[in-house]
Design a protein around this motif. Structure first.
Motif, PDB file in Angstrom:
ATOM      1  N   ALA A  99       0.837  -1.202   0.000  1.00 57.75           N
ATOM      2  CA  ALA A  99       0.000   0.000   0.000  1.00 57.75           C
ATOM      3  C   ALA A  99       0.869   1.247   0.000  1.00 57.75           C
ATOM      4  O   ALA A  99       2.002   1.227   0.486  1.00 57.75           O
ATOM      5  N   LYS A 100       0.332   2.336  -0.560  1.00 54.87           N
ATOM      6  CA  LYS A 100       1.035   3.620  -0.477  1.00 54.87           C
ATOM      7  C   LYS A 100       1.097   4.040   0.985  1.00 54.87           C
ATOM      8  O   LYS A 100       0.079   4.076   1.672  1.00 54.87           O
ATOM      9  N   GLY A 101       2.300   4.357   1.447  1.00 61.90           N
ATOM     10  CA  GLY A 101       2.482   4.683   2.854  1.00 61.90           C
ATOM     11  C   GLY A 101       2.733   3.456   3.706  1.00 61.90           C
ATOM     12  O   GLY A 101       2.792   3.534   4.924  1.00 61.90           O
ATOM     13  N   GLY A 102       2.911   2.310   3.045  1.00 62.88           N
ATOM     14  CA  GLY A 102       3.116   1.060   3.767  1.00 62.88           C
ATOM     15  C   GLY A 102       4.580   0.676   3.888  1.00 62.88           C
ATOM     16  O   GLY A 102       5.484   1.415   3.475  1.00 62.88           O
ATOM     17  N   THR A 103       4.803  -0.506   4.461  1.00 64.15           N
ATOM     18  CA  THR A 103       6.167  -1.016   4.649  1.00 64.15           C
ATOM     19  C   THR A 103       6.246  -2.431   4.095  1.00 64.15           C
ATOM     20  O   THR A 103       5.295  -3.213   4.218  1.00 64.15           O
ATOM     21  N   ALA A 104       7.366  -2.760   3.499  1.00 66.19           N
ATOM     22  CA  ALA A 104       7.567  -4.099   2.950  1.00 66.19           C
ATOM     23  C   ALA A 104       9.015  -4.517   3.154  1.00 66.19           C
ATOM     24  O   ALA A 104       9.927  -3.692   3.079  1.00 66.19           O
ATOM     25  N   ALA A 105       9.212  -5.802   3.417  1.00 68.81           N
ATOM     26  CA  ALA A 105      10.557  -6.373   3.515  1.00 68.81           C
ATOM     27  C   ALA A 105      10.746  -7.356   2.369  1.00 68.81           C
ATOM     28  O   ALA A 105       9.822  -8.077   1.994  1.00 68.81           O
ATOM     29  N   LEU A 106      11.942  -7.349   1.832  1.00 71.16           N
ATOM     30  CA  LEU A 106      12.280  -8.206   0.690  1.00 71.16           C
ATOM     31  C   LEU A 106      13.503  -9.038   1.072  1.00 71.16           C
ATOM     32  O   LEU A 106      14.614  -8.731   0.657  1.00 71.16           O
ATOM     33  N   PRO A 107      13.314 -10.086   1.888  1.00 71.85           N
ATOM     34  CA  PRO A 107      14.474 -10.867   2.313  1.00 71.85           C
ATOM     35  C   PRO A 107      14.823 -11.963   1.308  1.00 71.85           C
ATOM     36  O   PRO A 107      13.950 -12.539   0.662  1.00 71.85           O
ATOM     37  N   GLY A 108      16.090 -12.246   1.171  1.00 78.79           N
ATOM     38  CA  GLY A 108      16.517 -13.318   0.271  1.00 78.79           C
ATOM     39  C   GLY A 108      18.020 -13.486   0.313  1.00 78.79           C
ATOM     40  O   GLY A 108      18.765 -12.530   0.558  1.00 78.79           O
ATOM     41  N   MET A 118      13.674   2.787  -1.444  1.00 80.63           N
ATOM     42  CA  MET A 118      14.228   1.441  -1.616  1.00 80.63           C
ATOM     43  C   MET A 118      15.514   1.368  -0.784  1.00 80.63           C
ATOM     44  O   MET A 118      16.489   2.057  -1.103  1.00 80.63           O
ATOM     45  N   ALA A 119      15.503   0.583   0.267  1.00 83.66           N
ATOM     46  CA  ALA A 119      16.693   0.443   1.122  1.00 83.66           C
ATOM     47  C   ALA A 119      17.358  -0.900   0.822  1.00 83.66           C
ATOM     48  O   ALA A 119      16.790  -1.947   1.099  1.00 83.66           O
ATOM     49  N   ASP A 120      18.550  -0.857   0.245  1.00 82.74           N
ATOM     50  CA  ASP A 120      19.227  -2.079  -0.207  1.00 82.74           C
ATOM     51  C   ASP A 120      20.665  -2.080   0.346  1.00 82.74           C
ATOM     52  O   ASP A 120      21.528  -1.434  -0.225  1.00 82.74           O
ATOM     53  N   SER A 121      20.962  -2.710   1.465  1.00 83.90           N
ATOM     54  CA  SER A 121      20.040  -3.538   2.224  1.00 83.90           C
ATOM     55  C   SER A 121      20.157  -3.188   3.698  1.00 83.90           C
ATOM     56  O   SER A 121      21.221  -2.765   4.154  1.00 83.90           O
ATOM     57  N   THR A 122      19.066  -3.415   4.429  1.00 80.86           N
ATOM     58  CA  THR A 122      19.059  -3.085   5.858  1.00 80.86           C
ATOM     59  C   THR A 122      19.964  -4.020   6.658  1.00 80.86           C
ATOM     60  O   THR A 122      20.365  -3.684   7.780  1.00 80.86           O
ATOM     61  N   THR A 131       6.562   5.305   1.324  1.00 82.77           N
ATOM     62  CA  THR A 131       6.492   3.846   1.342  1.00 82.77           C
ATOM     63  C   THR A 131       7.919   3.315   1.456  1.00 82.77           C
ATOM     64  O   THR A 131       8.791   3.762   0.715  1.00 82.77           O
ATOM     65  N   ILE A 132       8.159   2.408   2.388  1.00 83.57           N
ATOM     66  CA  ILE A 132       9.507   1.866   2.576  1.00 83.57           C
ATOM     67  C   ILE A 132       9.549   0.405   2.149  1.00 83.57           C
ATOM     68  O   ILE A 132       8.758  -0.412   2.635  1.00 83.57           O
ATOM     69  N   ILE A 133      10.441   0.095   1.225  1.00 85.19           N
ATOM     70  CA  ILE A 133      10.659  -1.295   0.789  1.00 85.19           C
ATOM     71  C   ILE A 133      12.116  -1.625   1.092  1.00 85.19           C
ATOM     72  O   ILE A 133      13.029  -1.144   0.420  1.00 85.19           O
ATOM     73  N   GLY A 134      12.325  -2.409   2.133  1.00 83.25           N
ATOM     74  CA  GLY A 134      13.686  -2.700   2.596  1.00 83.25           C
ATOM     75  C   GLY A 134      14.121  -4.100   2.227  1.00 83.25           C
ATOM     76  O   GLY A 134      13.441  -5.075   2.566  1.00 83.25           O
ATOM     77  N   ALA A 135      15.224  -4.214   1.515  1.00 86.09           N
ATOM     78  CA  ALA A 135      15.798  -5.532   1.229  1.00 86.09           C
ATOM     79  C   ALA A 135      16.563  -6.009   2.465  1.00 86.09           C
ATOM     80  O   ALA A 135      17.167  -5.212   3.180  1.00 86.09           O
ATOM     81  N   VAL A 136      16.490  -7.312   2.708  1.00 84.85           N
ATOM     82  CA  VAL A 136      17.227  -7.919   3.825  1.00 84.85           C
ATOM     83  C   VAL A 136      18.076  -9.041   3.246  1.00 84.85           C
ATOM     84  O   VAL A 136      17.605  -9.818   2.414  1.00 84.85           O
ATOM     85  N   SER A 137      19.340  -9.110   3.663  1.00 82.43           N
ATOM     86  CA  SER A 137      20.270 -10.120   3.116  1.00 82.43           C
ATOM     87  C   SER A 137      20.718 -11.074   4.207  1.00 82.43           C
ATOM     88  O   SER A 137      21.832 -10.959   4.723  1.00 82.43           O
ATOM     89  N   PRO A 138      19.858 -12.018   4.598  1.00 82.23           N
ATOM     90  CA  PRO A 138      20.262 -12.950   5.672  1.00 82.23           C
ATOM     91  C   PRO A 138      21.379 -13.878   5.202  1.00 82.23           C
ATOM     92  O   PRO A 138      21.332 -14.397   4.084  1.00 82.23           O
ATOM     93  N   LEU A 144       7.967 -10.330   1.621  1.00 79.68           N
ATOM     94  CA  LEU A 144       8.125 -10.930   0.294  1.00 79.68           C
ATOM     95  C   LEU A 144       9.349 -11.851   0.319  1.00 79.68           C
ATOM     96  O   LEU A 144      10.467 -11.416   0.032  1.00 79.68           O
ATOM     97  N   ALA A 145       9.128 -13.100   0.703  1.00 77.06           N
ATOM     98  CA  ALA A 145      10.234 -14.039   0.905  1.00 77.06           C
ATOM     99  C   ALA A 145      10.771 -14.532  -0.434  1.00 77.06           C
ATOM    100  O   ALA A 145      10.077 -15.240  -1.164  1.00 77.06           O
ATOM    101  N   LEU A 146      12.008 -14.143  -0.752  1.00 74.27           N
ATOM    102  CA  LEU A 146      12.638 -14.612  -1.989  1.00 74.27           C
ATOM    103  C   LEU A 146      13.228 -16.000  -1.773  1.00 74.27           C
ATOM    104  O   LEU A 146      13.835 -16.272  -0.732  1.00 74.27           O
ATOM    105  N   ASP A 147      13.028 -16.859  -2.760  1.00 76.61           N
ATOM    106  CA  ASP A 147      13.370 -18.272  -2.622  1.00 76.61           C
ATOM    107  C   ASP A 147      14.480 -18.631  -3.602  1.00 76.61           C
ATOM    108  O   ASP A 147      14.347 -18.418  -4.801  1.00 76.61           O
TER     109      ASP A 147
END
Length: 586
Positions: free
Chosen positions: A222-231, A326-330, A382-389, A410-413
């Motif tokens: 959503a606009k104004g929302g938060t999302a994580a993009l881990p992979g 776009m935060a790459d990566s937190t 809107t914040i979309i943060g990539a996570v690099s575990p 958004l779990a990347l596989d």
């Protein structure tokens, strides 16, 4: 004025610092390196330095600036490339070469550039904080709305006419109720760690349209929302964020490359200026700000880069724009926190990260939101943060804590990525908390209940996952025909809908209407074929390879601006199953 008594990488300690304040920006040593006071105990102060401390000596001076680490916010940021503390990399490269020299100070916006300013107020007018007093065409896509700085209101005693001005020119003089006169320039300064004020938060109810089917329909942001993009490594985090930067319907993109490898950031810095915005046919940099803080840059500046990005985003939000960060990566940002925490000799928590990691993540993601600004405009961040575990392990602290503060996961596989299924978002482990909030949006814009159709498709995918375990053990042939059909339909959903080709002109961005029609066609195929199976027709007859292939390929064969071909596919489905059913009932 303090004196250096200890140097430990980017962390230094100084004595005679009782007069300094926490979070105050200081100049360290003969080179005047930029730093920030992070603790004071007695007359001993601890400072994190945002530049390389090589060559610094014990006994050198620490000088107070009297203000916190702040950004200069004004025209000239759009299309620019900054480091983690808003120093322009192109200007540094032109003046000093490929490496950032120490002690160049906090240079940021070009003070010599002349801007065409339209002044919207007159002398004698009463003015409030946040009010728009002028405009500057920053690029052909973005108008910078000049705002009265926070904390200033009163009567305009002097106003310049519209014309050409530099950043440091005084455009207005405002007298407050105490008789103090404030000079208003084209820019304002704001501390990076403090959120900019708003009038009120508005409930989130609008979709950030991305043109990516797996997001817009299955896991909406959503606009104004938060999302994580881990992979893990190679799962397509950066590629997915590039697609979002290019295609999402945000007005402005702030891309923060935080601690990424230099070659990855080089690719971004080289590619983005060449990209054409598909919606306007103009360079995408006309609505983009890049913040590049690579893994070989000072670690303290990496920790600040996230705040730099979000502060710039809030500035444009306050003008009434919708901004995507776009935060790459937190994860790299969290690693910077860990390194500084270790040098401060703080007690480590899980996996060596500081105990305050969750609260820092929360402070960052909570600066997202859909708001009513001080000048009564609607804007959003809107914040979309990539996570690099490490090793793709989602149970590590950064991913686990991020999951607590974001509404879209958004779990990347890696298995999907290695099988060339992009975006490699795993539909079984991903989720979106915005589905109910966006129900009215879907109905208003599509006129149909998209979420009911989505739920039906998700059920098919979950059923497929259960059946795959049986198939692996004993093979598909032992399954009854209705379950074999379900596996075939699930394959159509996976390949025909969830998989998307970023390099295909029709498939790289798909309008919401086409996404709905594609999903309805898959459902139509399922209903017609399921009816045939229930009549006892064998699956070998029910599954027509040509029709199933047509449905999978409609993402390529049906143009985005002409959906009439979808009706032809439906007629083909009708004709085939009508003939098939008639044949078996005779």
């Amino acid at each position: 004025m303090g004196n250096i008594i200890m140097i430990n990488g980017p962390v230094i300690k100084g004595e005679n610092m009782t007069g300094f304040k926490i979070m105050e920006m200081v100049l360290v040593g003969e080179k005047k390196l930029l730093g920030e006071v992070i603790s004071i105990e007695g007359d001993i102060g601890t400072i994190q330095v945002y530049e390389e401390t090589e060559g610094l000596k014990k006994g050198e001076k620490i000088v107070s600036t009297g203000r916190p680490l702040s950004l200069k916010l004004g025209p000239g940021m759009i299309g620019n490339i900054f480091d983690g503390i808003e120093r322009p990399l192109k200007q540094i490269n032109d003046n000093f070469g490929s490496f950032i020299p120490e002690g160049i100070g906090l240079i940021n916006l070009d003070e010599n550039k002349i801007w065409d300013v339209e002044i919207l107020v007159n002398a004698g007018d009463e003015i409030e904080e946040g009010q728009i007093f002028g405009t500057v065409e920053e690029t052909s896509l973005i108008v910078n709305k000049l705002m009265i700085p926070v904390g200033i209101k009163g009567k305009i005693v002097e106003a310049k006419n519209s014309g050409k001005y530099k950043l440091e020119d005084v455009l207005l003089k405002v007298e407050d109720k105490n008789g103090r006169v404030h000079e208003i320039k084209m820019y304002q300064e704001w501390p990076v760690r403090i959120p900019r004020p708003i009038k009120e938060r508005i409930p989130i109810n609008k979709l950030l349209v991305t043109g990516q089917r797996v997001l817009d329909v299955f896991f909406p942001i959503a606009k104004g929302g938060t999302a994580a993009l881990p992979g893990g490594f190679g799962t397509g985090k950066t590629m997915t964020q590039h697609q979002l930067a290019k295609w999402s319907d945000a007005d402005i993109i702030v891309y923060v490359g935080c601690g990424e490898r230099g070659n990855e950031m080089t690719e971004v810095l080289e590619d983005f200026p060449k990209l054409i915005d598909p919606k306007t046919e103009k360079p995408i940099m006309m609505r983009t700000i890049l913040i590049a803080n690579t893994s070989n840059m000072p670690v303290a500046a990496r920790e600040a880069s996230i705040y730099t990005g979000i502060t710039i985003a809030e500035y444009y939000r306050d003008m009434g724009y919708h901004v995507a960060v776009m935060a790459d990566s937190t994860s790299r940002w969290a690693e910077a926190l860990r390194e500084i925490s270790g040098r401060l000799e703080e007690m480590p928590a899980e996996e060596g990260f500081p105990a305050y990691l969750p609260s820092r993540l929360a402070q960052f993601y909570e600066r997202a939101g859909y708001v009513n600004t001080l000048n009564d405009k609607e804007g959003s961040v809107t914040i979309i943060g990539a996570v690099s575990p490490a090793g793709g392990d989602f149970s590590e602290p950064v991913t686990e804590n991020t999951k607590r503060f974001v509404n879209v996961f958004l779990a990347l596989d890696k298995e999907l990525a290695y099988s060339r299924h992009y975006p490699a978002i795993n539909w079984l482990t991903s989720y979106s908390g915005y589905l109910d909030m966006l129900r009215d949006y879907y109905e208003e814009n599509l006129g149909e209940d998209l979420l009911a159709l989505r739920a039906k498709m998700m059920k098919i995918l979950f059923e497929e996952n259960k059946l795959q375990e049986i198939v692996l053990l004993v093979g598909e042939d032992v399954l009854p025909d209705d379950q074999r059909l379900l596996l075939e339909i699930a394959k159509v959903i996976r390949i025909g809908f969830l998989q998307q080709n970023a390099f295909h002109k029709e498939d790289t961005f798909v309008p919401l209407k086409k996404q709905l029609e594609m999903l309805k066609t898959i459902d139509y195929l399922y209903e017609k074929s399921f009816k045939a199976v229930k009549m006892g027709i064998p699956i070998s007859q029910v599954k027509n390879d040509e029709i199933f292939e047509d449905v999978i390929k409609m993402k390529y064969t049906i143009p985005n601006n002409d959906l009439s071909g979808i009706e032809d596919i439906k007629k083909k489905i009708d004709n085939y199953y009508l003939k098939l059913c008639n044949k078996y009932t005779e």
